[in-house]
Design a protein around this motif. Structure first.
Motif, PDB file in Angstrom:
ATOM      1  N   LYS A 107      -3.069   4.505   6.209  1.00 15.13           N
ATOM      2  CA  LYS A 107      -3.406   3.461   7.165  1.00 15.13           C
ATOM      3  C   LYS A 107      -2.146   3.034   7.905  1.00 15.13           C
ATOM      4  O   LYS A 107      -1.180   2.568   7.302  1.00 15.13           O
ATOM      5  CB  LYS A 107      -4.039   2.263   6.475  1.00 15.13           C
ATOM      6  N   VAL A 108      -2.159   3.205   9.222  1.00 13.19           N
ATOM      7  CA  VAL A 108      -0.999   2.884  10.049  1.00 13.19           C
ATOM      8  C   VAL A 108      -1.454   2.148  11.298  1.00 13.19           C
ATOM      9  O   VAL A 108      -2.629   2.187  11.678  1.00 13.19           O
ATOM     10  CB  VAL A 108      -0.224   4.161  10.443  1.00 13.19           C
ATOM     11  N   ARG A 281      -3.994 -10.183  21.870  1.00 13.99           N
ATOM     12  CA  ARG A 281      -3.931  -8.722  21.879  1.00 13.99           C
ATOM     13  C   ARG A 281      -4.237  -8.197  20.490  1.00 13.99           C
ATOM     14  O   ARG A 281      -3.790  -8.761  19.489  1.00 13.99           O
ATOM     15  CB  ARG A 281      -2.532  -8.263  22.322  1.00 13.99           C
ATOM     16  N   LEU A 282      -5.017  -7.126  20.438  1.00 13.07           N
ATOM     17  CA  LEU A 282      -5.348  -6.482  19.173  1.00 13.07           C
ATOM     18  C   LEU A 282      -4.451  -5.276  18.967  1.00 13.07           C
ATOM     19  O   LEU A 282      -4.260  -4.468  19.885  1.00 13.07           O
ATOM     20  CB  LEU A 282      -6.812  -6.038  19.157  1.00 13.07           C
ATOM     21  N   ASP A 283      -3.881  -5.146  17.759  1.00 18.43           N
ATOM     22  CA  ASP A 283      -3.205  -3.890  17.485  1.00 18.43           C
ATOM     23  C   ASP A 283      -4.262  -2.831  17.155  1.00 18.43           C
ATOM     24  O   ASP A 283      -5.460  -3.125  17.054  1.00 18.43           O
ATOM     25  CB  ASP A 283      -2.150  -4.048  16.392  1.00 18.43           C
ATOM     26  N   LEU A 284      -3.838  -1.597  17.034  1.00 15.75           N
ATOM     27  CA  LEU A 284      -4.736  -0.479  16.760  1.00 15.75           C
ATOM     28  C   LEU A 284      -4.346   0.151  15.430  1.00 15.75           C
ATOM     29  O   LEU A 284      -3.164   0.188  15.078  1.00 15.75           O
ATOM     30  CB  LEU A 284      -4.635   0.567  17.881  1.00 15.75           C
ATOM     31  N   TYR A 285      -5.344   0.655  14.693  1.00 17.83           N
ATOM     32  CA  TYR A 285      -5.023   1.296  13.428  1.00 17.83           C
ATOM     33  C   TYR A 285      -5.905   2.522  13.207  1.00 17.83           C
ATOM     34  O   TYR A 285      -6.972   2.664  13.787  1.00 17.83           O
ATOM     35  CB  TYR A 285      -5.190   0.312  12.268  1.00 17.83           C
ATOM     36  N   ARG A 286      -5.419   3.397  12.370  1.00 17.06           N
ATOM     37  CA  ARG A 286      -6.215   4.519  11.871  1.00 17.06           C
ATOM     38  C   ARG A 286      -5.914   4.676  10.389  1.00 17.06           C
ATOM     39  O   ARG A 286      -4.877   4.246   9.917  1.00 17.06           O
ATOM     40  CB  ARG A 286      -5.897   5.811  12.615  1.00 17.06           C
ATOM     41  N   ASP A 287      -6.833   5.301   9.687  1.00 13.62           N
ATOM     42  CA  ASP A 287      -6.679   5.512   8.248  1.00 13.62           C
ATOM     43  C   ASP A 287      -7.052   6.938   7.942  1.00 13.62           C
ATOM     44  O   ASP A 287      -8.234   7.330   8.056  1.00 13.62           O
ATOM     45  CB  ASP A 287      -7.569   4.533   7.485  1.00 13.62           C
ATOM     46  N   THR A 288      -6.059   7.764   7.595  1.00 12.57           N
ATOM     47  CA  THR A 288      -6.306   9.163   7.300  1.00 12.57           C
ATOM     48  C   THR A 288      -5.820   9.477   5.885  1.00 12.57           C
ATOM     49  O   THR A 288      -4.928   8.793   5.373  1.00 12.57           O
ATOM     50  CB  THR A 288      -5.560  10.080   8.279  1.00 12.57           C
ATOM     51  N   PRO A 289      -6.391  10.494   5.271  1.00  8.75           N
ATOM     52  CA  PRO A 289      -5.958  10.867   3.907  1.00  8.75           C
ATOM     53  C   PRO A 289      -4.493  11.266   3.877  1.00  8.75           C
ATOM     54  O   PRO A 289      -3.953  11.781   4.845  1.00  8.75           O
ATOM     55  CB  PRO A 289      -6.865  12.062   3.580  1.00  8.75           C
TER      56      PRO A 289
END
Length: 289
Positions: A107-108, A281-289
């Motif tokens: 998750k970043v 403002r919203l930051d953005l995130y993704r969560d990858t294995p």
């Protein structure tokens, strides 16, 4: 000529922050500021350089990223490049690829200026909206109210006292005098001030660092804290006024601060000091294995 990503050597980091300062204008979205890098410099020049990313076309610096922690990339873009497609695609690709040397797997988060094309590209690639941040700003064209309390500018001999207030203002903080000296040795600190506010008994109650980007440009508050034993007595408003006055003396056109929208007490303090809520403002995130 293609766009290349790089990591500056510690000895060249001052050059990066000087260019970054030139990007701080009131008519562009607020983004990563030299003060953000200056505050990170508390960990030392080498670690700050390792946390900095640059995107350049030849000798022209187009974007700067700060890894403000291993899982958060904060971005700034040169004027006129927010919607430049080649640059946005390169930055988005580097942010999204765990092997690129920017963000790891898992998750970043990415924090990018409002209106930046890279935000659209990351959203198309499956990144989601994350934490909300509130931008507050105060125009420094008019005089700023007197803080109404004793405010001191802190130098090396009082660094330990300023550091103690910062530690007592933020849960989990390990900031100390040694880190103050590391921060003060950084290139951005040449245009910065550390201020300390005292209560009527002379006890240290609130602390702030202010960072100028030069005359006619946006100044930054980072950090601002009120000692946990002195809250509820107006010290936050007082030290905010002191910060704004210091930046006005340094020639800043305005003062800006970003704070999590969930920090309702902090937002209320800045509003009580006359700052205006500009946007969220919203930051953005993704969560990858």
């Amino acid at each position: 000529m293609t766009i290349e990503m790089g990591t500056p050597e510690a000895g060249r980091l001052g050059d990066v922050t000087r260019v970054l300062a030139q990007w701080q204008h009131d008519d562009v979205p607020v983004q990563v500021h030299p003060g953000d890098i200056g505050w990170f410099w508390r960990f030392g020049a080498e670690r700050t350089a390792r946390a900095t990313r640059t995107w350049s076309r030849g000798a022209e610096l187009l974007a700067v990223g700060l890894l403000d922690g291993p899982d958060l990339l904060r971005l700034a873009f040169a004027p006129g490049t927010l919607r430049e497609e080649e640059l946005a695609r390169r930055v988005a690709a580097d942010a999204s690829a765990p092997g690129s040397g920017v963000l790891p797997a898992g998750k970043v988060y990415v924090e990018a200026p409002a209106g930046a094309l890279v935000r659209d590209l990351l959203a198309e690639d499956g990144w989601r909206s994350g934490e909300a941040w509130t931008l507050l700003r105060l125009d420094l064209g008019a005089p700023v109210p007197d803080p109404g309390v004793l405010v001191e500018e802190i130098g090396p001999e009082r660094a330990h006292e300023w550091a103690a207030v910062v530690r007592a203002s933020f849960d989990g903080s390990t900031f100390d005098g040694e880190r103050w000296h590391a921060m003060a040795a950084g290139a951005p600190y040449a245009d910065a001030r550390c201020l300390l506010a005292r209560d009527r008994q002379g006890r240290a109650a609130a602390a702030v660092a202010v960072w100028s980007a030069g005359p006619g440009r946006i100044g930054l508050i980072e950090p601002l804290g009120v000692h946990r034993d002195h809250r509820g007595h107006g010290h936050g408003r007082a030290i905010t006024h002191a910060a704004a006055r210091a930046l006005r003396e340094l020639g800043s056109s305005s003062v800006a601060v970003y704070t999590p929208s969930g920090n309702t007490g902090g937002v209320a303090t800045y509003l009580s000091a006359g700052m205006e809520r500009v946007s969220e403002r919203l930051d953005l995130y993704r969560d990858t294995p």
